[in-house]
Each structure stands twice: as C-alpha cells, then as structure tokens.
Design a protein around this motif. Sequence first.
Motif, PDB file in Angstrom:
ATOM      1  N   ASP A   1       9.677  85.882  25.479  1.00 50.55           N
ATOM      2  CA  ASP A   1       9.941  87.253  25.955  1.00 50.55           C
ATOM      3  C   ASP A   1       9.538  87.370  27.421  1.00 50.55           C
ATOM      4  O   ASP A   1       8.522  86.820  27.835  1.00 50.55           O
ATOM      5  N   VAL A   2      10.327  88.124  28.170  1.00 52.01           N
ATOM      6  CA  VAL A   2      10.018  88.270  29.593  1.00 52.01           C
ATOM      7  C   VAL A   2       9.010  89.406  29.793  1.00 52.01           C
ATOM      8  O   VAL A   2       9.032  90.411  29.083  1.00 52.01           O
ATOM      9  N   VAL A   3       8.087  89.192  30.741  1.00 45.68           N
ATOM     10  CA  VAL A   3       7.029  90.170  30.972  1.00 45.68           C
ATOM     11  C   VAL A   3       7.233  90.793  32.355  1.00 45.68           C
ATOM     12  O   VAL A   3       7.453  90.093  33.340  1.00 45.68           O
ATOM     13  N   LEU A   4       7.179  92.130  32.389  1.00 45.51           N
ATOM     14  CA  LEU A   4       7.435  92.846  33.641  1.00 45.51           C
ATOM     15  C   LEU A   4       6.216  93.622  34.107  1.00 45.51           C
ATOM     16  O   LEU A   4       5.375  94.022  33.294  1.00 45.51           O
ATOM     17  N   SER A   5       6.154  93.849  35.415  1.00 49.16           N
ATOM     18  CA  SER A   5       5.089  94.695  35.956  1.00 49.16           C
ATOM     19  C   SER A   5       5.539  96.143  35.806  1.00 49.16           C
ATOM     20  O   SER A   5       6.674  96.407  35.411  1.00 49.16           O
ATOM     21  N   LYS A   6       4.652  97.072  36.190  1.00 43.27           N
ATOM     22  CA  LYS A   6       5.034  98.494  36.044  1.00 43.27           C
ATOM     23  C   LYS A   6       6.228  98.849  36.925  1.00 43.27           C
ATOM     24  O   LYS A   6       6.953  99.799  36.668  1.00 43.27           O
TER      25      LYS A   6
ATOM     26  N   LEU B   1      16.957  91.593  36.692  1.00 46.95           N
ATOM     27  CA  LEU B   1      15.530  91.906  36.835  1.00 46.95           C
ATOM     28  C   LEU B   1      14.999  91.199  38.076  1.00 46.95           C
ATOM     29  O   LEU B   1      15.199  89.995  38.254  1.00 46.95           O
ATOM     30  N   LEU B   2      14.300  91.936  38.911  1.00 51.92           N
ATOM     31  CA  LEU B   2      13.827  91.392  40.185  1.00 51.92           C
ATOM     32  C   LEU B   2      12.733  90.329  39.996  1.00 51.92           C
ATOM     33  O   LEU B   2      11.775  90.533  39.251  1.00 51.92           O
TER      34      LEU B   2
ATOM     35  N   VAL C   1       9.677  90.886  37.457  1.00 50.46           N
ATOM     36  CA  VAL C   1       9.331  89.848  36.471  1.00 50.46           C
ATOM     37  C   VAL C   1       8.001  89.183  36.854  1.00 50.46           C
ATOM     38  O   VAL C   1       7.841  88.695  37.961  1.00 50.46           O
ATOM     39  N   ILE C   2       7.066  89.186  35.902  1.00 57.00           N
ATOM     40  CA  ILE C   2       5.761  88.541  36.126  1.00 57.00           C
ATOM     41  C   ILE C   2       5.797  87.135  35.541  1.00 57.00           C
ATOM     42  O   ILE C   2       5.251  86.196  36.110  1.00 57.00           O
ATOM     43  N   GLY C   3       6.392  87.021  34.383  1.00 56.78           N
ATOM     44  CA  GLY C   3       6.419  85.714  33.734  1.00 56.78           C
ATOM     45  C   GLY C   3       7.039  85.792  32.359  1.00 56.78           C
ATOM     46  O   GLY C   3       7.750  86.753  32.033  1.00 56.78           O
ATOM     47  N   LYS C   4       6.735  84.772  31.564  1.00 55.03           N
ATOM     48  CA  LYS C   4       7.287  84.708  30.209  1.00 55.03           C
ATOM     49  C   LYS C   4       6.163  84.438  29.208  1.00 55.03           C
ATOM     50  O   LYS C   4       5.161  83.803  29.557  1.00 55.03           O
ATOM     51  N   ILE C   5       6.355  84.883  27.989  1.00 49.84           N
ATOM     52  CA  ILE C   5       5.364  84.619  26.947  1.00 49.84           C
ATOM     53  C   ILE C   5       5.464  83.136  26.578  1.00 49.84           C
ATOM     54  O   ILE C   5       6.538  82.660  26.216  1.00 49.84           O
ATOM     55  N   ASN C   6       4.344  82.427  26.697  1.00 45.56           N
ATOM     56  CA  ASN C   6       4.409  80.999  26.361  1.00 45.56           C
ATOM     57  C   ASN C   6       3.532  80.626  25.161  1.00 45.56           C
ATOM     58  O   ASN C   6       3.579  79.504  24.676  1.00 45.56           O
ATOM     59  N   ASN C   7       2.736  81.573  24.697  1.00 45.73           N
ATOM     60  CA  ASN C   7       1.894  81.332  23.519  1.00 45.73           C
ATOM     61  C   ASN C   7       1.641  82.650  22.827  1.00 45.73           C
ATOM     62  O   ASN C   7       1.312  83.635  23.487  1.00 45.73           O
ATOM     63  N   VAL C   8       1.786  82.666  21.529  1.00 48.57           N
ATOM     64  CA  VAL C   8       1.555  83.922  20.797  1.00 48.57           C
ATOM     65  C   VAL C   8       0.598  83.692  19.641  1.00 48.57           C
ATOM     66  O   VAL C   8       0.747  82.733  18.882  1.00 48.57           O
ATOM     67  N   LYS C   9      -0.393  84.556  19.555  1.00 44.63           N
ATOM     68  CA  LYS C   9      -1.271  84.573  18.389  1.00 44.63           C
ATOM     69  C   LYS C   9      -1.057  85.917  17.710  1.00 44.63           C
ATOM     70  O   LYS C   9      -0.292  86.740  18.209  1.00 44.63           O
TER      71      LYS C   9
END
Lengths: 274, 170
Positions: free
Chosen positions: A148-153, A233-234, A157-165
């Motif tokens: 999933d892509v992660v965005l700032s407010k 997405l920027l 684009v800040i990054g991507k989810i690479n590990n999920v618990k």
Amino acid sequence: MFRQNTSIKSKFKKVRFLIFVFLIFLILHFFKITTPIENTILSTANGLKTRIYASSIFLNSIFNEKETKETIDDLRRENIELMTKNAKLETLQAENKVLREHLNFLKEKKYEYIISNVISKNIVLDVREKNGDIVIDKGKKDGVGFGDVVLSKEGVVIGKINNVKDRISSVVLVSNNKCKLAAMLQNGTGVSGIVEGRLGLTMSMNFIPQTEDISIGDLIVTSGLEKNIPKGLLIGDVSQVKKESNKIWQSAVIDPIIDFDDILIVSILKSKNK
Amino acid sequence: MLIKFLVNLFFVFVVFLLNLTFFQSINPYFGKINLLLVVLIFVTALFKYEEAVTWTVMICILSEIYSFLPFGFLTILFFLSFLFIYFLFSNVFTDRSFYSFLVTTILATLFYEFLFRTMIYFWQGIPFLFIKEFWIFSVNIVISNLIVVVLFFYIINFLFNKFNSIFIKV
C-alpha cells in the motif's frame, strides 16, 4: 580443584538457564500463545509512543531552529511565486472541473484512506543509508496491506508498506534503496520509468530516452502502472539531469518534496477491491 | 517477588520506549545511542545474574514485538551481548570501576554492532566490514554510548555509592 569445578558447573548451569528461557520464549511465540499478550502490549504502548515520538520531533525542531529560520525565508519567497502560479492554476482548475464532470471521473473514486500515526523509526540495516524505515500504528487488523502506498498530509508519496504485523506496519521511504515506484514525468511528455531511492537522501529515475526533454523542477508523479497505486500522486521534483551524448539513456535525480524527519501523521491509500 | 518483577518490567518498558521512540527521532546524534545496551551493562554490573537475565528477557520480548526482523534475531543479539558483558564483568573487569565501565561499554558496543551487521550480512547480504560508513557509524555509537555511561555512572554513584573510586589511587 573442587572449587574450580563447582564454579564451572555453576556457570554452565547459568548458561543452560539462559538457553532454556530463550527456547521457551521462542516456542510460545511460534505457537502464537504470546500473540494476545503481544497485541495488548502493542495497542497499549502505541498511544504513548505517538506522544513520545511527537515530543522528540518537537525537540528536534528546536535543535534545528537556525535552519528553520533560513527555510522560512526561502519558503516566503517561494510562496509569492506559488501564489502567482496558483492564480493561473485556479483558472485551469475550473476548466478541469467541467471536463471531469463530463468524463465522470468522480464515479471512479474507489480509493480509501487509513490515517495513522508514526510511532518510531526502524533500525537502519544498511549503514550507508541515512534513513531507516518508519513504523506506524496501524497494521493488518486495521486493513493495511503489503505494498500500500503511504502519503503525507499534503498528499505527497512518502513510501510503501513493506512489512505488516497485526497492529503495526513498517513503511519503506521513497528515498530508501529498497523502494521502487512506477513513475512518470509531469511535463506533458508522459515519459515513464522507475523511481528508486538513493541512500536515504534522494531518488533517481533511470532509463529515460535521450530524446526526451527534462528540465530541473519538473514534477515526478506515480504512473499508475503499479497495482494499488493510482496515477498522479506527487513523488518529487527533478533537481539534476544526467545526460551523456555517448549513452542511450539519461537519468534524473529527484529531490523529495517533504522532510521525512518531520512526519507525524500519514495516510495509507488502499483500494476497495483488496 | 511479584512487585519487584513488576517494578523491573515498568523500568524496562520506560527504557524501551525512550530508546525506540524518543532517542531514535529526536536528533541524529541521540539516535546513535543504544540505550538498551547501556542499561544492560549497568544491570549486569549491579544486579544478580538471575535478575539481569530477567531484564534481558524482557528487553528481548519487547524488542521482538516491535521488530520487523526475523523472529529471534534481536533475542540472539541481546542474549549474546549480555553473555559477553557478563563474561567481561565476571572474569576481566571485576572491580566495577569507572574505567572498567568505559572499556566494557566500548567492547560491548563493538561486539553488538559487529554481531548485528554480521547477522544482517548473512540474512540480506548487506556488506559492512570494508565499508567506511560502518566504522564511522560504530565510532559514533561508541562515543554516544560512552557519554551516556559516564552520565549514568555519576548519577548512580552519587545516589547509591555502588561503584569503586573513579580514579585509581596511586
């Protein structure tokens, strides 16, 4: 002699005790017996961690006060320029709105967000990198998924989810070597490529044909070719163009638009069909 | 016994939170501090073996819960570091002096860093030994940890008078 033997025996006993404790811990974890306890600790501590993390960011800003003043001056200048540009863009936006209505783009609104707090930074595995991953307080149970892509407010684009618990997730920052994003130039040419992180500092976009015109300041956005990541997405802006006449490809160095050290709240973009 | 355990658990939790959320993000210089290792050094020196093991186990459990590394990675790392510190304090630097703390901190930090990077190398193939940044990083961590150890040593010595004299008497 006897004393020496007793001492060695006692030390062996202690080491045995240590190994025993470790094995018990390992077995309990693998059979998921400790999972409820682990989740309780995670959910109890997450709120506290967010507050501590926020206070450390605040203190960090005090440390960087001088730097901040210079940044404010730069930003003021930039703001005036942007206001001029904004006036032009508003006209375009009005035009765009009408076109969107015509094309029914809004009906395709199939993405939803999960708002999350940053609780810590992860350990840097590669010493050559400046930033490690960041850890957020939402996990599998909140609907966060791998990739999933992660965005700032601001929607950058800040990054991507690479590990999920279950209750937490790790985000690999776009400036990290491990992060790769399908991107395109937003200069009308529509040139696409892969944006890769460079040692936690900047990013680069490689394999751009020599014939394409790239200028410093061109915006880089997601191309939409990647699953679950929408187009537009920027990501950042071009700060340097590397073009050599004897090579087939050219590359661009991309600067991140936001400071990754100041991120407190992020939104995780996820598609409904997941 | 239970109260003592809960008190220990509380302090481990505080140290853990400070290390993970506060020091990691406040400033790059503070981020280099390995508070858990420093605390482990003091715990090994001050507490009984069983109590030190309890602290190590609690540190390991909390670290594993928040870690995205393969399970057992940090447990092995902290347990081996603890054994190394214990070995140093029970066989080499037995006098609990200021100097013994400083040398133990240097050796334990280098041991921890070397072990951690070696494990990362075998897991992900990230090289470290012949990379300049690794040595700069390690020296920074050693210096940061030493500063914390000096502070802790003075504070604990002032409050409890637990250690031997700071300067060697000639």
